[in-house]
Every structure is written in C-alpha cells, then in structure tokens.
Design a protein around this motif. Sequence first.
Motif, PDB file in Angstrom:
ATOM      1  N   VAL A  12       6.746  -6.059 -11.071  1.00  0.00           N
ATOM      2  CA  VAL A  12       5.795  -4.985 -10.774  1.00  0.00           C
ATOM      3  C   VAL A  12       4.934  -5.349  -9.565  1.00  0.00           C
ATOM      4  O   VAL A  12       4.747  -6.524  -9.226  1.00  0.00           O
ATOM      5  N   ASP A  13       4.425  -4.310  -8.940  1.00  0.00           N
ATOM      6  CA  ASP A  13       3.430  -4.481  -7.888  1.00  0.00           C
ATOM      7  C   ASP A  13       2.558  -3.231  -7.865  1.00  0.00           C
ATOM      8  O   ASP A  13       3.047  -2.121  -8.110  1.00  0.00           O
ATOM      9  N   VAL A  14       1.272  -3.435  -7.597  1.00  0.00           N
ATOM     10  CA  VAL A  14       0.342  -2.311  -7.521  1.00  0.00           C
ATOM     11  C   VAL A  14      -0.452  -2.404  -6.225  1.00  0.00           C
ATOM     12  O   VAL A  14      -0.655  -3.489  -5.676  1.00  0.00           O
ATOM     13  N   GLU A  15      -0.876  -1.251  -5.744  1.00  0.00           N
ATOM     14  CA  GLU A  15      -1.782  -1.171  -4.597  1.00  0.00           C
ATOM     15  C   GLU A  15      -2.990  -0.347  -5.021  1.00  0.00           C
ATOM     16  O   GLU A  15      -2.858   0.626  -5.777  1.00  0.00           O
ATOM     17  N   GLY A  16      -4.180  -0.758  -4.537  1.00  0.00           N
ATOM     18  CA  GLY A  16      -5.407  -0.108  -4.962  1.00  0.00           C
ATOM     19  C   GLY A  16      -6.117   0.615  -3.839  1.00  0.00           C
ATOM     20  O   GLY A  16      -5.725   0.566  -2.674  1.00  0.00           O
ATOM     21  N   ASN A  17      -7.220   1.272  -4.228  1.00  0.00           N
ATOM     22  CA  ASN A  17      -7.985   2.070  -3.257  1.00  0.00           C
ATOM     23  C   ASN A  17      -9.120   1.296  -2.610  1.00  0.00           C
ATOM     24  O   ASN A  17      -9.860   1.850  -1.801  1.00  0.00           O
ATOM     25  N   VAL A  25      -3.387   3.383  -6.306  1.00  0.00           N
ATOM     26  CA  VAL A  25      -2.851   4.374  -5.375  1.00  0.00           C
ATOM     27  C   VAL A  25      -1.332   4.275  -5.276  1.00  0.00           C
ATOM     28  O   VAL A  25      -0.685   5.190  -4.765  1.00  0.00           O
ATOM     29  N   GLU A  26      -0.758   3.188  -5.762  1.00  0.00           N
ATOM     30  CA  GLU A  26       0.704   3.064  -5.793  1.00  0.00           C
ATOM     31  C   GLU A  26       1.084   2.039  -6.842  1.00  0.00           C
ATOM     32  O   GLU A  26       0.406   1.016  -7.015  1.00  0.00           O
ATOM     33  N   VAL A  27       2.147   2.307  -7.550  1.00  0.00           N
ATOM     34  CA  VAL A  27       2.676   1.369  -8.536  1.00  0.00           C
ATOM     35  C   VAL A  27       4.186   1.383  -8.438  1.00  0.00           C
ATOM     36  O   VAL A  27       4.796   2.430  -8.174  1.00  0.00           O
ATOM     37  N   ALA A  28       4.786   0.209  -8.589  1.00  0.00           N
ATOM     38  CA  ALA A  28       6.245   0.100  -8.578  1.00  0.00           C
ATOM     39  C   ALA A  28       6.677  -0.891  -9.644  1.00  0.00           C
ATOM     40  O   ALA A  28       5.989  -1.885  -9.905  1.00  0.00           O
ATOM     41  N   ALA A  29       7.809  -0.604 -10.264  1.00  0.00           N
ATOM     42  CA  ALA A  29       8.391  -1.495 -11.264  1.00  0.00           C
ATOM     43  C   ALA A  29       9.898  -1.466 -11.094  1.00  0.00           C
ATOM     44  O   ALA A  29      10.517  -0.401 -11.147  1.00  0.00           O
ATOM     45  N   ILE A  30      10.478  -2.636 -10.866  1.00  0.00           N
ATOM     46  CA  ILE A  30      11.924  -2.731 -10.648  1.00  0.00           C
ATOM     47  C   ILE A  30      12.530  -3.640 -11.719  1.00  0.00           C
ATOM     48  O   ILE A  30      12.082  -4.772 -11.903  1.00  0.00           O
ATOM     49  N   PRO A  31      13.529  -3.156 -12.456  1.00  0.00           N
ATOM     50  CA  PRO A  31      14.115  -3.991 -13.508  1.00  0.00           C
ATOM     51  C   PRO A  31      15.062  -5.040 -12.931  1.00  0.00           C
ATOM     52  O   PRO A  31      15.668  -4.838 -11.874  1.00  0.00           O
ATOM     53  N   SER A  44       8.738   4.053  -8.693  1.00  0.00           N
ATOM     54  CA  SER A  44       7.734   3.847  -7.654  1.00  0.00           C
ATOM     55  C   SER A  44       7.024   5.162  -7.420  1.00  0.00           C
ATOM     56  O   SER A  44       7.687   6.211  -7.285  1.00  0.00           O
ATOM     57  N   ALA A  45       5.699   5.132  -7.398  1.00  0.00           N
ATOM     58  CA  ALA A  45       4.962   6.388  -7.272  1.00  0.00           C
ATOM     59  C   ALA A  45       3.662   6.177  -6.522  1.00  0.00           C
ATOM     60  O   ALA A  45       2.970   5.168  -6.729  1.00  0.00           O
ATOM     61  N   LEU A  46       3.349   7.123  -5.652  1.00  0.00           N
ATOM     62  CA  LEU A  46       2.022   7.217  -5.060  1.00  0.00           C
ATOM     63  C   LEU A  46       1.122   7.991  -6.018  1.00  0.00           C
ATOM     64  O   LEU A  46       1.583   8.899  -6.724  1.00  0.00           O
ATOM     65  N   ILE A  47      -0.165   7.625  -6.021  1.00  0.00           N
ATOM     66  CA  ILE A  47      -1.111   8.179  -6.988  1.00  0.00           C
ATOM     67  C   ILE A  47      -2.364   8.629  -6.253  1.00  0.00           C
ATOM     68  O   ILE A  47      -2.870   7.910  -5.378  1.00  0.00           O
ATOM     69  N   ARG A  48      -2.872   9.789  -6.604  1.00  0.00           N
ATOM     70  CA  ARG A  48      -4.130  10.259  -6.042  1.00  0.00           C
ATOM     71  C   ARG A  48      -5.279   9.659  -6.849  1.00  0.00           C
ATOM     72  O   ARG A  48      -5.450   9.995  -8.024  1.00  0.00           O
ATOM     73  N   HIS A  80       4.626   7.625 -18.279  1.00  0.00           N
ATOM     74  CA  HIS A  80       5.928   7.144 -17.815  1.00  0.00           C
ATOM     75  C   HIS A  80       5.883   5.636 -17.552  1.00  0.00           C
ATOM     76  O   HIS A  80       6.836   4.911 -17.880  1.00  0.00           O
ATOM     77  N   VAL A  81       4.777   5.171 -16.965  1.00  0.00           N
ATOM     78  CA  VAL A  81       4.636   3.736 -16.701  1.00  0.00           C
ATOM     79  C   VAL A  81       4.569   2.970 -18.016  1.00  0.00           C
ATOM     80  O   VAL A  81       5.222   1.925 -18.186  1.00  0.00           O
ATOM     81  N   ARG A  82       3.803   3.501 -18.966  1.00  0.00           N
ATOM     82  CA  ARG A  82       3.712   2.838 -20.268  1.00  0.00           C
ATOM     83  C   ARG A  82       5.076   2.779 -20.950  1.00  0.00           C
ATOM     84  O   ARG A  82       5.435   1.759 -21.553  1.00  0.00           O
ATOM     85  N   ALA A  83       5.841   3.855 -20.870  1.00  0.00           N
ATOM     86  CA  ALA A  83       7.164   3.878 -21.500  1.00  0.00           C
ATOM     87  C   ALA A  83       8.075   2.812 -20.897  1.00  0.00           C
ATOM     88  O   ALA A  83       8.857   2.171 -21.607  1.00  0.00           O
TER      89      ALA A  83
END
Length: 201
Positions: A12-17, A25-31, A44-48, A80-83
């Motif tokens: 996983v990796d996250v980016e913040g505001n 503001v962004e989260v990604a998870a790669i299996p 992978s998703a951008l977040i407002r 979705h991220v929790r799932a």
Amino acid sequence: MDFGTWPRLYVVDVEGNGATPPDLVEVAAIPIVQGRPVPESARSALIRPAQPITPFATRVHGITNRDVQNCPTWADIAPHVRADLDGVWIAAHNASVDYGVLARHLPGWQPAGVIDTLRLARATYPNASRYGLDALIEHTRINLTAVPGQRHRAGYDAHATALLLLDMAARYDSWAALTAAAVPPGMPGAPAPDHKEETLW
C-alpha cells in the motif's frame, strides 16, 4: 523462498493533503500473488479531501486541488478499501506512516500483519548508504521501466515497493524469517515476546 506459503498481502501507499493530521488524497493497494505484483488487480484512487491540498504537499506528489475537485470523497471509497485490506497483510515503505493514516481513516480495521520494507531493508542491505525508497531502488537496481505513473504517486510507489519487497524476500528462507526482520515491534504480525516464567527458586 516459497512464495506459495505467503498469506494474502497488499503493498500500500497513501498520499495526503499536507494537513496535520492528513486527509487522504490518493491511496493505492497492489496485491502480491505467487511472488509477483498483480497490477491488473490493484486498486488506486484519487480522493477529494475535506480540506484543500497544501502547496507543500502538491510540490511533493504533484496532485492539485483541481485534480481532485470531481473525485469521490473518502466516505465514497472507504468501504472498497476496507474490503480489500480487511484481515490481510499489508506492506509499505516506512509502514508506520501508511498504517497509521489508514487506521485513522478505517476505524476498527486491523490487518493481519504489517511489513515495513524500510526496516527489512536495514536488515537485508546493511551496507546500503541510505534507506529511502529512491536510494534503495538505485542500490538494488530494480527494473521499474514497466511501472506506470511517476514517483511520489501512490500507484507507482506501491508497485516499486512491491518489487523492492520481492527482491529482499529472495534472500530469506521462509515467510517466518522474513517477517521476523520486517515487522516492527508492537505492530500487527510482530512475533510475540519470549517471556520466561519467573519463579521463586
């Protein structure tokens, strides 16, 4: 290393505001499956964010307020991220940061374990001059030409960290040996301390 013995694991990796504490503001998870990242199954998703992205944060990851103005909020994508991450192992570089942010955004979430590739790199490459992700990519000469995106974006960094993890894993005989070196004390998945029962004689 027998990758068939690995449990379900997402890098996983996250980016913040840039706020304190940060909004995502962004989260990604790669299996990782059978010893390879599976980018086609990555999320992978951008977040407002609730608060605007600071200029400093934009200089780091390049994500602007305009980029996210029409993106879903965290409330929209959190289920979705929790799932994806519920009950699985996660890995990240300097994992206490990503784990801490995700745990704050997912109340009650508990991964099966947390692998810190920074901690693992210090054990695996004792002669490396530095242990940041860029320095380790240079040290290991991992081939990132097929990784889409750019450095400091969550999807790219998660994929690069996955390749770094696999490079290091090849130097360990077993999952148990890997996690003994990679899981920070006190985090999920850390080996239980070996307490010897005290007696009066």
